[in-house]
Design a protein around this motif. Sequence first.
Motif, PDB file in Angstrom:
ATOM      1  N   HIS A  21       0.849  -1.186   0.000  1.00  0.00           N
ATOM      2  CA  HIS A  21       0.000   0.000   0.000  1.00  0.00           C
ATOM      3  C   HIS A  21       0.886   1.238   0.000  1.00  0.00           C
ATOM      4  O   HIS A  21       1.719   1.414   0.897  1.00  0.00           O
ATOM      5  N   TYR A  62       3.265  -4.080   4.454  1.00  0.00           N
ATOM      6  CA  TYR A  62       2.946  -4.313   5.862  1.00  0.00           C
ATOM      7  C   TYR A  62       2.886  -5.825   6.097  1.00  0.00           C
ATOM      8  O   TYR A  62       2.180  -6.536   5.386  1.00  0.00           O
ATOM      9  N   ILE A  73      -3.920  -9.691   7.401  1.00  0.00           N
ATOM     10  CA  ILE A  73      -3.920  -8.226   7.275  1.00  0.00           C
ATOM     11  C   ILE A  73      -4.565  -7.862   5.944  1.00  0.00           C
ATOM     12  O   ILE A  73      -4.272  -8.480   4.922  1.00  0.00           O
ATOM     13  N   LYS A  74      -5.481  -6.908   5.972  1.00  0.00           N
ATOM     14  CA  LYS A  74      -6.154  -6.434   4.769  1.00  0.00           C
ATOM     15  C   LYS A  74      -6.069  -4.906   4.737  1.00  0.00           C
ATOM     16  O   LYS A  74      -6.032  -4.264   5.794  1.00  0.00           O
ATOM     17  N   VAL A  75      -6.057  -4.367   3.517  1.00  0.00           N
ATOM     18  CA  VAL A  75      -5.989  -2.916   3.376  1.00  0.00           C
ATOM     19  C   VAL A  75      -7.294  -2.399   2.789  1.00  0.00           C
ATOM     20  O   VAL A  75      -7.839  -2.995   1.850  1.00  0.00           O
ATOM     21  N   LEU A 117      -5.763  -0.169   7.687  1.00  0.00           N
ATOM     22  CA  LEU A 117      -5.350  -1.569   7.763  1.00  0.00           C
ATOM     23  C   LEU A 117      -6.220  -2.292   8.781  1.00  0.00           C
ATOM     24  O   LEU A 117      -6.546  -1.729   9.832  1.00  0.00           O
TER      25      LEU A 117
END
Length: 308
Positions: free
Chosen positions: A100, A105, A137-139, A146
């Motif tokens: 991102h 990350y 983890i997702k953006v 996050l």
Amino acid sequence: MELRGNKLIVANTGSDSISIINIDTYSLLDTIYLSESMKIKDKETSNGPYVGPHHICFKEDNIIYSANSYNNSVYKINITFKKTEDMVFVGSFPSHLVRHNGLIYVTNSDSNSISVIEESAFNVIENIPAGERPHDIKVDKINNRLFISNNNGYSIDIIDLSQNTERKIKLKYNPVHVAIDDDIMFVLSPPSNGMVDSKLIIYSLKEEKEIKVIDVQGVIVDMVITEDKKTAYVTNVEDGYLYEVDLFEYKIRSAYNIGGMPNNIIKKNDELFISDALNNRVVIFNYPKSKIICSLNVGIEPNGLIII
């Protein structure tokens, strides 16, 4: 190798390899083997003997990044030349990663932190404390946020990158994976702490409350949502089934026997691609027709999937 959105990339944790599949012809194109013993620039791997690629993400120009759980690193891999171009050590037991705004990350499950890698220099520039055993983890690119699932912390951490703030959503159940769709958050919770069934939690981020909790027998792991947002498909590693969940009526509509240990899942058009960690294969499932198209052998313990 020319990439036109028809390649499925598979991270094989148990064989330290990356499989490349042509999803137009349903054929295995290539396998890239990752080396633990390696020296790149002034960096040298030394934590051996295994790499353990668990999750991957795509940059561009045929570059992918792998989060390597066993040697605590992230590799930068050129899949055209089958070469690891760079590597960086992160925290202990990296699990998932996202790109991102020029940064990567990485969740470090055993050190309860998020490593932040600057893509251009490929160095860690920061480590952010997280909850207990962060896994997925997702953006949220629209809102610059996050979402991190704390696998032993009964919580989801939300980091607002614009405001540089962090807040925690407490849950009744431990989350393993999380998915974001507009203002709705889907949380997958396998059985833990005496639970009989897994839980699919549907949570309104706008109203900040649970909308529904759906019980699913066995151990659910991953999910995808169809474009019409009416249906979710959820994998279950315990019973080998793929569950079709009605997101309007909040109930299981159907279950399909995939066999083995259906693990990660990804979707393109009418097809679902499912890694089977028991039989070391990827199963291709046409969901409008509710049938398996074929399966392809890959490396040992396939995990992360991306389509490029």
